[in-house]
Write a protein that holds these residues in place. Sequence first.
Motif, PDB file in Angstrom:
ATOM      1  N   GLY A  14     -10.369   4.061  12.320  1.00  0.00           N
ATOM      2  CA  GLY A  14      -9.069   4.157  11.679  1.00  0.00           C
ATOM      3  C   GLY A  14      -8.535   2.760  11.415  1.00  0.00           C
ATOM      4  N   HIS A  15      -7.577   2.684  10.524  1.00  0.00           N
ATOM      5  CA  HIS A  15      -6.908   1.413  10.235  1.00  0.00           C
ATOM      6  C   HIS A  15      -5.667   1.708   9.424  1.00  0.00           C
ATOM      7  CE1 HIS A  15      -8.511   0.308   5.935  1.00  0.00           C
ATOM      8  NE2 HIS A  15      -8.376   1.596   6.054  1.00  0.00           N
ATOM      9  N   ARG A  16      -4.953   0.660   9.100  1.00  0.00           N
ATOM     10  CA  ARG A  16      -3.888   0.763   8.114  1.00  0.00           C
ATOM     11  C   ARG A  16      -3.822  -0.585   7.407  1.00  0.00           C
ATOM     12  NH1 ARG A  16       1.959   0.260   8.317  1.00  0.00           N
ATOM     13  NH2 ARG A  16       2.444  -1.630   9.461  1.00  0.00           N
ATOM     14  N   VAL A  17      -3.613  -0.522   6.107  1.00  0.00           N
ATOM     15  CA  VAL A  17      -3.526  -1.744   5.302  1.00  0.00           C
ATOM     16  C   VAL A  17      -2.036  -2.062   5.197  1.00  0.00           C
ATOM     17  CG1 VAL A  17      -4.118  -2.832   3.106  1.00  0.00           C
ATOM     18  CG2 VAL A  17      -5.641  -1.115   4.101  1.00  0.00           C
ATOM     19  N   ARG A  91      -3.634  -8.269  14.453  1.00  0.00           N
ATOM     20  CA  ARG A  91      -2.639  -8.696  15.442  1.00  0.00           C
ATOM     21  C   ARG A  91      -1.341  -9.160  14.776  1.00  0.00           C
ATOM     22  NH1 ARG A  91      -4.838 -11.060  19.360  1.00  0.00           N
ATOM     23  NH2 ARG A  91      -6.975 -11.190  18.657  1.00  0.00           N
ATOM     24  N   ASN A  92      -1.363  -9.397  13.454  1.00  0.00           N
ATOM     25  CA  ASN A  92      -0.165  -9.784  12.711  1.00  0.00           C
ATOM     26  C   ASN A  92       0.591  -8.588  12.123  1.00  0.00           C
ATOM     27  OD1 ASN A  92      -0.609 -12.700  12.939  1.00  0.00           O
ATOM     28  ND2 ASN A  92      -2.431 -12.249  11.735  1.00  0.00           N
ATOM     29  N   ASP A  93       0.012  -7.403  12.247  1.00  0.00           N
ATOM     30  CA  ASP A  93       0.666  -6.180  11.778  1.00  0.00           C
ATOM     31  C   ASP A  93       1.945  -5.986  12.593  1.00  0.00           C
ATOM     32  OD1 ASP A  93       1.460  -3.439  11.459  1.00  0.00           O
ATOM     33  OD2 ASP A  93      -0.604  -2.856  11.044  1.00  0.00           O
ATOM     34  N   PRO A  94       3.075  -5.737  11.924  1.00  0.00           N
ATOM     35  CA  PRO A  94       4.329  -5.520  12.669  1.00  0.00           C
ATOM     36  C   PRO A  94       4.233  -4.380  13.694  1.00  0.00           C
ATOM     37  CG  PRO A  94       4.779  -5.745  10.329  1.00  0.00           C
ATOM     38  CD  PRO A  94       3.284  -5.703  10.478  1.00  0.00           C
ATOM     39  N   PHE A  99       1.596  -0.634  19.219  1.00  0.00           N
ATOM     40  CA  PHE A  99       0.291  -0.064  19.550  1.00  0.00           C
ATOM     41  C   PHE A  99      -0.194  -0.578  20.894  1.00  0.00           C
ATOM     42  CE2 PHE A  99      -0.085   1.761  15.449  1.00  0.00           C
ATOM     43  CZ  PHE A  99      -1.104   2.685  15.541  1.00  0.00           C
ATOM     44  N   LYS A 100      -0.071  -1.861  21.090  1.00  0.00           N
ATOM     45  CA  LYS A 100      -0.552  -2.480  22.327  1.00  0.00           C
ATOM     46  C   LYS A 100       0.202  -1.933  23.537  1.00  0.00           C
ATOM     47  CE  LYS A 100      -1.447  -7.008  24.289  1.00  0.00           C
ATOM     48  NZ  LYS A 100      -1.276  -8.432  24.166  1.00  0.00           N
ATOM     49  N   GLU A 101       1.520  -1.782  23.404  1.00  0.00           N
ATOM     50  CA  GLU A 101       2.336  -1.332  24.525  1.00  0.00           C
ATOM     51  C   GLU A 101       2.208   0.162  24.800  1.00  0.00           C
ATOM     52  OE1 GLU A 101       7.022  -1.072  25.911  1.00  0.00           O
ATOM     53  OE2 GLU A 101       6.482  -2.379  24.224  1.00  0.00           O
ATOM     54  N   HIS A 102       2.267   0.968  23.746  1.00  0.00           N
ATOM     55  CA  HIS A 102       2.333   2.415  23.937  1.00  0.00           C
ATOM     56  C   HIS A 102       1.006   3.148  23.742  1.00  0.00           C
ATOM     57  CE1 HIS A 102       6.653   2.232  24.385  1.00  0.00           C
ATOM     58  NE2 HIS A 102       6.733   1.507  23.278  1.00  0.00           N
ATOM     59  N   PHE A 103       0.055   2.502  23.098  1.00  0.00           N
ATOM     60  CA  PHE A 103      -1.214   3.169  22.822  1.00  0.00           C
ATOM     61  C   PHE A 103      -2.391   2.361  23.345  1.00  0.00           C
ATOM     62  CE2 PHE A 103       1.795   4.458  19.491  1.00  0.00           C
ATOM     63  CZ  PHE A 103       1.813   5.827  19.721  1.00  0.00           C
ATOM     64  N   GLY A 104      -2.155   1.613  24.401  1.00  0.00           N
ATOM     65  CA  GLY A 104      -3.200   0.783  24.990  1.00  0.00           C
ATOM     66  C   GLY A 104      -4.390   1.575  25.498  1.00  0.00           C
ATOM     67  N   CYS A 114      -5.768  -8.547   7.811  1.00  0.00           N
ATOM     68  CA  CYS A 114      -5.453  -7.187   7.391  1.00  0.00           C
ATOM     69  C   CYS A 114      -6.775  -6.467   7.141  1.00  0.00           C
ATOM     70  CB  CYS A 114      -4.586  -7.222   6.132  1.00  0.00           C
ATOM     71  SG  CYS A 114      -3.942  -5.617   5.672  1.00  0.00           S
ATOM     72  N   PRO A 115      -7.052  -5.355   7.827  1.00  0.00           N
ATOM     73  CA  PRO A 115      -8.385  -4.751   7.802  1.00  0.00           C
ATOM     74  C   PRO A 115      -8.738  -3.973   6.527  1.00  0.00           C
ATOM     75  CG  PRO A 115      -6.961  -3.477   9.206  1.00  0.00           C
ATOM     76  CD  PRO A 115      -6.160  -4.675   8.768  1.00  0.00           C
ATOM     77  N   THR A 116      -8.800  -4.705   5.434  1.00  0.00           N
ATOM     78  CA  THR A 116      -9.279  -4.127   4.178  1.00  0.00           C
ATOM     79  C   THR A 116     -10.804  -4.113   4.201  1.00  0.00           C
ATOM     80  OG1 THR A 116      -9.368  -6.287   3.113  1.00  0.00           O
ATOM     81  CG2 THR A 116      -7.286  -5.049   2.927  1.00  0.00           C
ATOM     82  N   ALA A 117     -11.408  -3.389   3.291  1.00  0.00           N
ATOM     83  CA  ALA A 117     -12.872  -3.374   3.193  1.00  0.00           C
ATOM     84  C   ALA A 117     -13.403  -4.775   2.906  1.00  0.00           C
ATOM     85  CB  ALA A 117     -13.319  -2.387   2.110  1.00  0.00           C
ATOM     86  N   GLU A 118     -12.693  -5.520   2.053  1.00  0.00           N
ATOM     87  CA  GLU A 118     -13.120  -6.885   1.714  1.00  0.00           C
ATOM     88  C   GLU A 118     -13.133  -7.776   2.953  1.00  0.00           C
ATOM     89  OE1 GLU A 118     -10.856  -5.332  -1.972  1.00  0.00           O
ATOM     90  OE2 GLU A 118     -10.742  -5.109   0.209  1.00  0.00           O
ATOM     91  N   ALA A 119     -12.050  -7.712   3.734  1.00  0.00           N
ATOM     92  CA  ALA A 119     -11.944  -8.550   4.929  1.00  0.00           C
ATOM     93  C   ALA A 119     -12.956  -8.138   5.992  1.00  0.00           C
ATOM     94  CB  ALA A 119     -10.520  -8.501   5.471  1.00  0.00           C
ATOM     95  N   LEU A 120     -13.211  -6.828   6.131  1.00  0.00           N
ATOM     96  CA  LEU A 120     -14.229  -6.371   7.084  1.00  0.00           C
ATOM     97  C   LEU A 120     -15.617  -6.854   6.677  1.00  0.00           C
ATOM     98  CD1 LEU A 120     -12.981  -2.759   7.823  1.00  0.00           C
ATOM     99  CD2 LEU A 120     -13.119  -4.650   9.459  1.00  0.00           C
ATOM    100  N   ALA A 121     -15.898  -6.850   5.376  1.00  0.00           N
ATOM    101  CA  ALA A 121     -17.198  -7.338   4.896  1.00  0.00           C
ATOM    102  C   ALA A 121     -17.388  -8.806   5.268  1.00  0.00           C
ATOM    103  CB  ALA A 121     -17.322  -7.138   3.387  1.00  0.00           C
ATOM    104  N   LYS A 122     -16.371  -9.623   5.064  1.00  0.00           N
ATOM    105  CA  LYS A 122     -16.464 -11.045   5.425  1.00  0.00           C
ATOM    106  C   LYS A 122     -16.600 -11.219   6.934  1.00  0.00           C
ATOM    107  CE  LYS A 122     -14.391 -15.630   4.960  1.00  0.00           C
ATOM    108  NZ  LYS A 122     -15.028 -16.102   6.155  1.00  0.00           N
TER     109      LYS A 122
END
Length: 161
Positions: A14-17, A91-94, A99-104, A114-122
């Motif tokens: 999962g992710h979110r852009v 880690r820069n996502d607002p 997530f870290k505190e409540h969904f650890g 930002c976990p886009t397909a382009e950034a994941l490829a790099k």
Amino acid sequence: MRYEITKRFKFEAGHRVWKQNLISGKGAKLMGKEVPPNPCLNIHGHSYKVEVTVGSDKLNEQEMVIDFYHIKAALKDLIDNQIDHSFIIDRNDPLYPTFKEHFGFLKLFVVDFCPTAEALAKFIYDFLKGKLEEAELLDDIKVVSVTVWETETGKAVYKEE
């Protein structure tokens, strides 16, 4: 490269852009007057496919660029144990602190982009290049490209010239 081989991997994540904004930026002029939602701002997931291509100008003593098994071994921990069935979050996502505190208890794969397909490829390209460098193989074997398929119809490719 005279010779190239490609190994394919699959994982679920999962992710979110969080930077998506369809009404501004380069592509905005391609749209009509209707203002669409930004669906990728929402938490969602994909059945990712990753294609890693490596190449060499010469074959090794076994008449291969490198054994497919070795490419699989180089990426196994990253893909199978760290990314697969995780939530990839910048880690820069607002929303990251929440997530870290409540969904650890969730399997978070924290990145600095930002976990886009382009950034994941790099990211995967750089990771594999680092593995080849650690093994002192970069003189003979180069990472040619990494392709990340997010959907059956959408892919991103990263390669260095």
